[in-house]
Design an enzyme around this catalytic site. Structure first.
Site, mmCIF file in Angstrom:
data_model
loop_
_atom_site.group_PDB
_atom_site.id
_atom_site.type_symbol
_atom_site.label_atom_id
_atom_site.label_comp_id
_atom_site.label_asym_id
_atom_site.label_seq_id
_atom_site.Cartn_x
_atom_site.Cartn_y
_atom_site.Cartn_z
ATOM 1 N N LYS A 175 0.861 -1.185 0.000
ATOM 2 C CA LYS A 175 0.000 0.000 0.000
ATOM 3 C C LYS A 175 0.897 1.236 0.000
ATOM 4 O O LYS A 175 1.577 1.524 0.978
ATOM 5 C CB LYS A 175 -0.902 0.050 1.235
ATOM 6 C CG LYS A 175 -1.755 1.312 1.289
ATOM 7 C CD LYS A 175 -2.129 1.681 2.700
ATOM 8 C CE LYS A 175 -2.130 3.154 3.051
ATOM 9 N NZ LYS A 175 -2.207 4.177 2.064
ATOM 10 N N GLU A 248 10.232 2.196 10.672
ATOM 11 C CA GLU A 248 11.125 3.364 10.675
ATOM 12 C C GLU A 248 10.231 4.576 10.837
ATOM 13 O O GLU A 248 9.416 4.874 9.971
ATOM 14 C CB GLU A 248 11.939 3.398 9.377
ATOM 15 C CG GLU A 248 13.145 4.295 9.478
ATOM 16 C CD GLU A 248 12.851 5.705 9.010
ATOM 17 O OE1 GLU A 248 12.435 6.537 9.866
ATOM 18 O OE2 GLU A 248 12.999 5.973 7.822
ATOM 19 N N CYS A 282 13.150 11.655 6.694
ATOM 20 C CA CYS A 282 13.243 11.164 8.078
ATOM 21 C C CYS A 282 14.614 11.500 8.639
ATOM 22 O O CYS A 282 14.787 11.607 9.846
ATOM 23 C CB CYS A 282 13.062 9.661 8.124
ATOM 24 S SG CYS A 282 11.536 9.140 7.413
ATOM 25 N N GLU A 379 8.945 16.003 15.622
ATOM 26 C CA GLU A 379 9.278 15.985 14.192
ATOM 27 C C GLU A 379 8.324 16.903 13.430
ATOM 28 O O GLU A 379 7.107 16.728 13.493
ATOM 29 C CB GLU A 379 9.177 14.556 13.652
ATOM 30 C CG GLU A 379 9.747 14.443 12.246
ATOM 31 C CD GLU A 379 9.654 13.041 11.662
ATOM 32 O OE1 GLU A 379 8.589 12.422 11.780
ATOM 33 O OE2 GLU A 379 10.666 12.580 11.086
HETATM 34 C C1 UN1 Z 1 13.939 8.809 4.628
HETATM 35 O O1 UN1 Z 1 13.877 10.027 4.729
HETATM 36 O O2 UN1 Z 1 13.073 8.101 5.151
HETATM 37 O O3 UN1 Z 1 19.668 9.048 3.811
HETATM 38 C C2 UN1 Z 1 14.954 8.096 3.842
HETATM 39 C C3 UN1 Z 1 18.876 9.663 3.109
HETATM 40 C C4 UN1 Z 1 18.153 8.934 2.005
HETATM 41 C C5 UN1 Z 1 17.020 8.145 2.539
HETATM 42 C C6 UN1 Z 1 16.127 8.904 3.455
HETATM 43 N N1 UN1 Z 1 19.079 8.075 1.308
HETATM 44 O O4 UN1 Z 1 18.662 10.835 3.283
#
Ligand code: UN1
Length: 488
Positions: A175, A248, A282, A379
């Site tokens: 999804k 994550e 993230c 966040e």
């Molecule tokens: C994410 O933001 O969930 O390290 C992944 C990084 C990317 C991946 C980010 N290669 O910023």
């Protein structure tokens, strides 16, 4: 112009949802509709699960190097289509084109990498405590696996999960985020063209409340991998039942700038780490912890550069910072700016939503931020950066560790002692020295600690998320030997 309509992919066929309803995907820079997608529900998910179950025996019996060849073909097709797909990423979620292309490149990299893993899928051999007995481990598939993927890396993150799930012999129900169904659809089309057998990958578009919920709760699904918000992650953990779960859940990633740092280098890194992808990684840097001895000078440099960043459509070559993904994301950044002001932090630049179309938000810097403020703890997932003053290494590490999250982190320093202490003591899944918090490479593990979650994706560790370790004992002594009991 007519908005193109797309179907879901179940059991090797492009099908409509049983609901007969659709939803729209919108370009966040222009607010133009880019596609109509199936508004799937629980019943659609169940059909996809059945298809994945039927496809499982043949796919898991296919030798892993052969599965690897299919992944290699996917990488090859993605390479050929990189320009078009990169533009789609930019059109659907807003990041600037160079990053849209990077998103596709990350997918190419992980499919190539995981194709190679098909010739390893390493277990280990070891000794036995008994004579004439052999012990080893092999990797076995988890089974039907649910993937719930985010919009911020709409090609790359589904590819991390798909490539690892497939090389391990699992079949998949995915999804995608409802903000980026087009990217997911195009990726699955590439997989179909590459020869992924019917039922091995199934795509169900639709809301979290129905489609996502069913994937999480359905007992026929044995593995679940989710990247997204902490709230959803916590809900998943209390509703998922017994499944192999990967999570994550974001970060509040700090960059520490020590008094001995190369300030120009730190400046480049912070601009890229905080405002690249409009702060929607993230791994984005959302806290700068700067040493008081260099703070004044550094803040001047930082604010000056930030003010020069050009907001705009990511397809325009002159744009440095694209829009946020949607109206809710722009409202969230706006809300946190109000919270920051309320908490007594000093806003040095940005803070506004420009008028006109699109979900834009100015790159924003808050100074005089106390470590416990909400803008330093929560966040935001937007271009809002909090700057905190530190006086020494211990304080820097203590503040770096003072949030619930623990994904990425970074220190700028030229002192080897500072660097090694940071590498050991910062509570995070990733620590960079003299480069920003973003830019993880696919052959290394990616994931966090604390409330970010505990999974490692990508790299050799990524294989562990999508496989079980099975232990084999082979006794060739010809007699009954009892472990722990036959000890002489
Ligand atoms: C994410 O933001 O969930 O390290 C992944 C990084 C990317 C991946 C980010 N290669 O910023």
């Amino acid at each position: 112009m007519l908005t193109p309509a797309y179907n879901m992919y179940i059991g090797g066929k492009w099908v409509k949802s049983v609901t007969g309803e659709t939803f729209l995907s919108v370009n966040p820079a222009t607010e133009q509709k880019i596609g109509k997608f199936q508004h799937g529900n629980e019943e659609d998910v169940k059909k996809a699960i059945d298809a994945a179950e039927r496809a499982l025996p043949a796919w898991s019996d296919t030798p892993a190097p052969k599965r690897g060849l299919v992944l290699l073909k996917i990488a090859e097709l993605l390479k050929k289509d990189k320009e078009r797909l990169g533009r789609l990423v930019t059109m659907e979620m807003g990041k600037v084109l160079s990053e849209g292309l990077g998103d596709v490149q990350e997918a190419i990299d992980i499919f190539e990498y995981m194709a190679g893993e098909g010739r390893r899928l390493l277990g280990h051999t070891t000794t036995s405590e008994l004579p004439d007995k052999f012990a080893m481990t092999i990797r076995t598939p988890v089974g039907v696996t649910g993937l719930i993927t985010p919009w911020n890396f709409p090609i790359a993150i589904p590819s991390w999960k798909l490539s690892a799930a497939l090389i391990c012999g699992n079949t998949v129900v995915m999804k995608p985020s409802s903000d980026t169904p087009l990217c997911a659809t195009e990726l699955v089309k590439v997989m179909e063209k590459a020869g992924v057998p019917s039922g091995v990958v199934n795509l169900v578009t639709g809301p979290a409340k129905t489609v996502g919920r069913e994937i999480v709760k359905n007992r026929k699904i044995s593995g679940l991998s989710f990247t997204g918000s902490r709230e959803t992650g916590e809900w998943i953990m209390s509703n998922v039942g017994v499944k192999k779960v990967g999570l994550e859940l974001g970060g509040k990633n700090p960059i520490i700038v020590m008094d001995d740092a190369d300030l120009n280098l730190a400046l480049d890194g912070i601009i890229w780490g905080a405002f690249g992808t409009t702060g929607q990684r993230c791994t984005a840097c959302s806290r700068v912890l700067v040493h008081k001895a260099v703070k004044e000078k550094f803040m001047k440099m930082l604010v000056e550069r930030t003010k020069k960043l050009r907001l705009g459509n990511g397809l325009d070559k002159k744009t440095d910072v694209g829009p946020l993904v949607n109206e809710a994301a722009a409202k969230k950044s706006e809300k946190y700016v109000a919270i920051g002001k309320d908490e007594g932090a000093r806003m040095l630049c940005g803070g506004e939503r420009p008028s006109g179309r699109g979900f834009f938000f100015q790159p924003t810097i808050f100074s005089d931020v106390a470590p416990g403020m909400r803008i330093a703890q929560e966040e935001i997932f937007g271009p809002v950066l909090s700057v905190i003053e530190i006086s020494n290494l211990d304080e820097a590490i203590e503040i770096a560790n003072s949030t619930d999250y623990g994904l990425s982190s970074s220190m700028y320093t030229n002192d080897v002692r500072n660097a090694f202490l940071a590498m050991r003591k910062i509570e995070a899944g990733i620590t960079y020295i003299n480069s920003p918090t973003i830019g993880a490479e696919v052959h290394l593990p990616f994931g966090g600690v604390k409330k970010t979650g505990f999974t490692r994706e990508a790299g050799m560790e990524g294989i562990e998320e999508f496989s079980h370790s099975k232990t084999l004992y082979i006794d060739y002594s010809g007699r009954l030997q009892k472990a722990q009991i036959d000890v002489k």
